[in-house]
Design a protein around this motif. Structure first.
Motif, mmCIF file in Angstrom:
data_model
loop_
_atom_site.group_PDB
_atom_site.id
_atom_site.type_symbol
_atom_site.label_atom_id
_atom_site.label_comp_id
_atom_site.label_asym_id
_atom_site.label_seq_id
_atom_site.Cartn_x
_atom_site.Cartn_y
_atom_site.Cartn_z
ATOM 1 N N ALA A 46 0.811 -1.220 0.000
ATOM 2 C CA ALA A 46 0.000 0.000 0.000
ATOM 3 C C ALA A 46 0.842 1.266 0.000
ATOM 4 N N ASN A 47 2.150 1.138 0.103
ATOM 5 C CA ASN A 47 3.033 2.299 0.149
ATOM 6 C C ASN A 47 3.396 2.782 -1.249
ATOM 7 N N ALA A 48 3.685 4.070 -1.358
ATOM 8 C CA ALA A 48 4.263 4.624 -2.584
ATOM 9 C C ALA A 48 5.770 4.752 -2.373
ATOM 10 N N ASP A 49 6.521 4.796 -3.474
ATOM 11 C CA ASP A 49 7.970 4.859 -3.383
ATOM 12 C C ASP A 49 8.568 5.784 -4.426
ATOM 13 N N LEU A 50 9.622 6.443 -4.031
ATOM 14 C CA LEU A 50 10.433 7.214 -4.961
ATOM 15 C C LEU A 50 11.725 6.445 -5.167
ATOM 16 N N LEU A 51 12.026 6.096 -6.400
ATOM 17 C CA LEU A 51 13.244 5.365 -6.739
ATOM 18 C C LEU A 51 14.159 6.252 -7.566
ATOM 19 N N LEU A 52 15.406 6.368 -7.127
ATOM 20 C CA LEU A 52 16.412 7.061 -7.908
ATOM 21 C C LEU A 52 17.457 6.048 -8.346
ATOM 22 N N GLU A 53 17.624 5.912 -9.641
ATOM 23 C CA GLU A 53 18.629 5.016 -10.215
ATOM 24 C C GLU A 53 19.829 5.868 -10.616
ATOM 25 N N LEU A 54 20.978 5.584 -10.026
ATOM 26 C CA LEU A 54 22.156 6.426 -10.205
ATOM 27 C C LEU A 54 23.256 5.685 -10.953
ATOM 28 N N SER A 55 23.810 6.349 -11.944
ATOM 29 C CA SER A 55 24.965 5.821 -12.675
ATOM 30 C C SER A 55 25.799 7.004 -13.130
ATOM 31 N N ASP A 56 26.962 6.730 -13.713
ATOM 32 C CA ASP A 56 27.823 7.809 -14.198
ATOM 33 C C ASP A 56 27.172 8.576 -15.337
ATOM 34 N N GLU A 57 26.246 7.918 -16.052
ATOM 35 C CA GLU A 57 25.616 8.555 -17.205
ATOM 36 C C GLU A 57 24.478 9.504 -16.824
ATOM 37 N N ARG A 58 23.683 9.116 -15.794
ATOM 38 C CA ARG A 58 22.515 9.928 -15.495
ATOM 39 C C ARG A 58 21.912 9.551 -14.155
ATOM 40 N N CYS A 59 20.929 10.363 -13.743
ATOM 41 C CA CYS A 59 20.094 10.060 -12.578
ATOM 42 C C CYS A 59 18.672 9.915 -13.089
ATOM 43 N N ARG A 60 18.060 8.808 -12.784
ATOM 44 C CA ARG A 60 16.683 8.547 -13.206
ATOM 45 C C ARG A 60 15.810 8.460 -11.962
ATOM 46 N N ALA A 61 14.706 9.199 -11.929
ATOM 47 C CA ALA A 61 13.808 9.214 -10.774
ATOM 48 C C ALA A 61 12.415 8.788 -11.199
ATOM 49 N N VAL A 62 11.840 7.852 -10.457
ATOM 50 C CA VAL A 62 10.516 7.337 -10.782
ATOM 51 C C VAL A 62 9.677 7.276 -9.504
ATOM 52 N N LEU A 63 8.455 7.770 -9.596
ATOM 53 C CA LEU A 63 7.510 7.653 -8.484
ATOM 54 C C LEU A 63 6.594 6.478 -8.777
ATOM 55 N N TYR A 64 6.550 5.523 -7.857
ATOM 56 C CA TYR A 64 5.741 4.322 -8.012
ATOM 57 C C TYR A 64 4.556 4.365 -7.063
ATOM 58 N N GLY A 65 3.381 4.077 -7.594
ATOM 59 C CA GLY A 65 2.175 4.063 -6.787
ATOM 60 C C GLY A 65 2.014 2.750 -6.038
#
Length: 270
Positions: free
Chosen positions: A46-65
């Motif tokens: 039932a929780n929501a989450d913020l995921l940040l995927e980090l690499s030398d190329e970029r930072c990717r952020a996704v909000l999951y319901g």
């Protein structure tokens, strides 16, 4: 705690700072040298989450319901994964979408707290430890608006002190609310009904017991969590996860595996 069929290894985890304690349950960091290329099975939560995927190329952020079904999510070797696990009903207003619109969905972000992801990614990777990463991330999360307290919060507090789950009608009566008002509060805050919330919360509780007490019989787990019996628990697991409770027991002699278990759902890394 998000549950996958793999154990969580080589991670750092911290509780939320005081300023976000009512919103965030914990923060989790899987460093690049601990992650692997893997497809993780993530069960309803039932929780929501913020995921940040980090690499030398970029930072990717996704909000999951919130999740009402099991999904499979890939992770990449040599990428770091920073997870902010929000309390139920505390999904931040990072996107123009309600919790009900994000059930079993994910939205990729372009900025966070007014800061570009590229700039933030560089700062997070340079920070190194989760404690120092939180010093970068927390001020940005503090800028974001969160849903105000309402009937949903009252219902959660009431449910927390009950040894057995209440039917929505009975819960509404105890709170002096109409059943429709209670249903609407849950829909607005977690995206689904009080009954579904109760089922998912009980599933997560059972998963915790299965992992923490591997010697406990399934009948004992069912009794402890409040299922009518072993058969009822098994039926709920099958309906919500497609698996039996035994599937989630840790192996008797598990060999430590380099696994990045994250609460990531929906979109695959591109």
């Amino acid at each position: 705690m998000p549950a996958t069929t793999q154990p969580i290894r080589w991670t750092e985890q911290v509780s939320a700072p005081a300023s976000l304690a009512e919103r965030v349950e914990f923060m989790l960091w899987v460093p690049p040298d601990a992650s692997i290329t893997w497809e993780h099975e993530v069960v309803p939560d039932a929780n929501a989450d913020l995921l940040l995927e980090l690499s030398d190329e970029r930072c990717r952020a996704v909000l999951y319901g919130p999740l009402t079904r099991t999904i499979h999510v890939p992770t990449r070797a040599h990428h770091g994964y920073l997870v902010v696990h929000f309390h139920p009903g505390a999904m931040p207003r990072l996107v123009d979408a309600s919790p009900s619109e994000l059930v079993n969905e994910a939205v990729e972000l372009r900025t966070l707290g007014g800061v570009s992801l590229d700039a933030m990614g560089e700062r997070l990777l340079a920070a190194g430890s989760l404690e120092r990463m939180s010093e970068v991330l927390v001020p940005l999360l503090e800028r974001v608006s969160y849903p105000p307290g309402d009937s949903f919060d009252r219902a959660l507090r009431r449910m927390a002190v009950r040894s057995e789950p209440l039917r929505p009608g009975a819960l509404a009566d105890e709170l002096h609310l109409s059943t429709r008002t209670l249903q609407r509060a849950f829909k607005e805050r977690v995206g689904f009904s009080p009954r579904m919330y109760t089922r998912i919360a009980r599933l997560q509780e059972a998963l915790c017991v299965l992992r923490a007490s591997p010697g406990c019989s399934l009948s004992e787990v069912a009794h402890r969590i409040g299922y009518a019996d072993h058969a009822h628990m098994t039926r709920e697991f099958r309906e919500l996860t497609g698996r039996t409770p035994s599937h989630f027991r840790p192996p008797a002699r598990a060999v430590p595996t380099r696994v990045a278990s994250v609460q990531a759902r929906g979109a695959s890394p591109s």
